[in-house]
Design a protein around this motif. Structure first.
Motif, mmCIF file in Angstrom:
data_model
loop_
_atom_site.group_PDB
_atom_site.id
_atom_site.type_symbol
_atom_site.label_atom_id
_atom_site.label_comp_id
_atom_site.label_asym_id
_atom_site.label_seq_id
_atom_site.Cartn_x
_atom_site.Cartn_y
_atom_site.Cartn_z
ATOM 1 N N TYR A 136 0.834 -1.198 0.000
ATOM 2 C CA TYR A 136 0.000 0.000 0.000
ATOM 3 C C TYR A 136 0.873 1.254 0.000
ATOM 4 O O TYR A 136 1.965 1.266 0.569
ATOM 5 N N ARG A 137 0.363 2.289 -0.621
ATOM 6 C CA ARG A 137 0.965 3.610 -0.529
ATOM 7 C C ARG A 137 -0.170 4.635 -0.570
ATOM 8 O O ARG A 137 -0.930 4.670 -1.531
ATOM 9 N N PHE A 138 -0.267 5.415 0.483
ATOM 10 C CA PHE A 138 -1.324 6.421 0.610
ATOM 11 C C PHE A 138 -2.714 5.793 0.479
ATOM 12 O O PHE A 138 -3.627 6.352 -0.133
ATOM 13 N N GLY A 139 -2.863 4.600 1.039
ATOM 14 C CA GLY A 139 -4.157 3.943 1.041
ATOM 15 C C GLY A 139 -4.548 3.253 -0.243
ATOM 16 O O GLY A 139 -5.660 2.734 -0.354
ATOM 17 N N LEU A 140 -3.648 3.216 -1.225
ATOM 18 C CA LEU A 140 -3.933 2.573 -2.509
ATOM 19 C C LEU A 140 -2.859 1.531 -2.812
ATOM 20 O O LEU A 140 -1.707 1.669 -2.369
ATOM 21 N N PRO A 141 -3.214 0.466 -3.548
ATOM 22 C CA PRO A 141 -2.198 -0.540 -3.892
ATOM 23 C C PRO A 141 -1.118 0.047 -4.791
ATOM 24 O O PRO A 141 -1.393 0.875 -5.665
ATOM 25 N N ARG A 142 0.096 -0.391 -4.558
ATOM 26 C CA ARG A 142 1.230 0.074 -5.365
ATOM 27 C C ARG A 142 1.203 -0.639 -6.716
ATOM 28 O O ARG A 142 1.587 -1.799 -6.829
ATOM 29 N N ARG A 143 0.760 0.070 -7.708
ATOM 30 C CA ARG A 143 0.572 -0.551 -9.022
ATOM 31 C C ARG A 143 1.865 -1.057 -9.605
ATOM 32 O O ARG A 143 1.867 -2.017 -10.401
ATOM 33 N N GLU A 144 3.000 -0.446 -9.240
ATOM 34 C CA GLU A 144 4.281 -0.844 -9.832
ATOM 35 C C GLU A 144 4.747 -2.213 -9.357
ATOM 36 O O GLU A 144 5.701 -2.777 -9.906
#
Length: 343
Positions: A298-306
């Motif tokens: 997670y990053r800032f509440g969202l999945p890390r797409r990379e």
């Protein structure tokens, strides 16, 4: 003189004389009875006070206007909800198609495996599972091999095969396809089963006790249940899995949390968070260990797409994502081998 004559005529007017002599002036009146009905004027009463009567009450008028507005908004909301449900169904169908395609590719990459029938898997009344288990026939018994070739044991027993490659293994990591590319963890063996869910893993463990024969067992399964069960039902499946393992083994159980997936994050993130929270509470009650492996994803509440693959729209991890999950498993195994059981 003309002006004198005018004044004389005015003075000769009887009304003028009466007015100056102090007498009342009587003017002729029209007989009302002689006026025709057509010429009568109809006088309407003045409008009532709107503040008192309410006939023209601005509050009532505003209420009516607001009620009409509410009705129109309710109609628009109903129409938008129907469109939203339609879009959600289309998205689910699209995601399921991508998932099936990815699952077929994952199953096709498993080499040297043979299908297990429904009777061997202990599945009653269900469709034949798409996952395959590696089996090697040895005399009258059947040996179970891991995804990377390690012999796990024999069917229906906790007996271990006498191979040098498995003597140093202390931890088994049972996972779905999310960890299929992870290997090389010291004293640990990753055993991925592409497409597996909690019910099928429970059935496998019932038939192959060797899967939970090591001192420590890490389980990273549950992602494939998100689309088909509610959060409470998934926690119930975890509870059943723990009970079945406790009947055949005293292994120390460690449950790895479910990871967020970009492919269906919009419709599944709330349930994933609820399941992880419920699983953590269940582990406390059942004396198991919970690993919050979702945190680095997670990053800032969202999945890390990379960290997720592009070809399957974020269904599986890419190489960098594999490295992140591997580091989580390495840290967990390291703490376990040092005796740090963070209950």
């Amino acid at each position: 003189m003309p002006q004198e004559r005018k004044s004389e005529r005015v003075k000769d007017n009887p009304d003028y004389k009466a007015l100056h002599e102090g007498r009342d002036v009587i003017t002729p009146t029209t007989d009302v009875t002689k006026i025709s009905t057509a010429s009568k004027l109809t006088l309407t009463p003045p409008p009532k006070n709107p503040d008192k009567s309410g006939d023209f009450d601005p509050i009532e008028l505003e209420k009516k206007a607001l009620n009409d507005k509410l009705k129109s908004l309710a109609t628009a909301e109903k129409r938008l909800k129907e469109q939203e449900e339609l879009f959600a169904l289309r998205r689910q169908v699209h995601e399921r198609e991508l998932y099936i395609q990815s699952l077929e590719k994952s199953v096709a990459t498993v080499a040297g495996v043979s299908d297990v029938s429904n009777s061997d898997m202990g599945i009653v009344g269900g469709a034949r599972p798409k996952t395959k288990i590696p089996l090697i026939s040895s005399g009258s018994s059947t040996e179970v091999r891991g995804f990377h070739g390690t012999v796990l044991g024999r069917k229906g027993t906790t007996e271990q095969a006498d191979t040098s490659g498995s003597k140093d293994i202390t931890v088994y990591i049972l996972s779905d396809s999310i960890a299929k590319n992870i290997e090389g963890i010291n004293r640990a063996e990753v055993i991925p089963f592409p497409g597996i869910n909690l019910c099928r893993l429970t059935a496998k463990i019932d038939k192959f006790h060797a899967l939970v024969s090591k001192p420590v067992t890490i389980i990273h399964v549950g992602t494939n249940d998100i689309q088909f069960y509610s959060a409470d039902e998934i926690i119930s499946l975890f509870c059943n899995l723990i009970a079945r393992i406790r009947k055949v083994s005293q292994t120390h159980l460690i449950f790895s949390s479910i990871l967020p997936r970009p492919c269906d994050y919009d419709i599944s993130h709330c349930k994933v968070k609820e399941v992880n929270k419920g699983l953590q509470e269940l582990c406390k009650r059942k004396k198991c260990q919970f690993v919050a492996s979702y945190r680095p994803f997670y990053r800032f509440g969202l999945p890390r797409r990379e960290l997720f693959a592009v070809r399957d729209k974020g269904l599986h991890l890419n190489s960098e994502g594999d490295a992140v999950l591997k580091s989580v498993f390495i840290n967990t195994v390291s703490h376990v081998l040092k005796g740090k059981f963070a209950m």
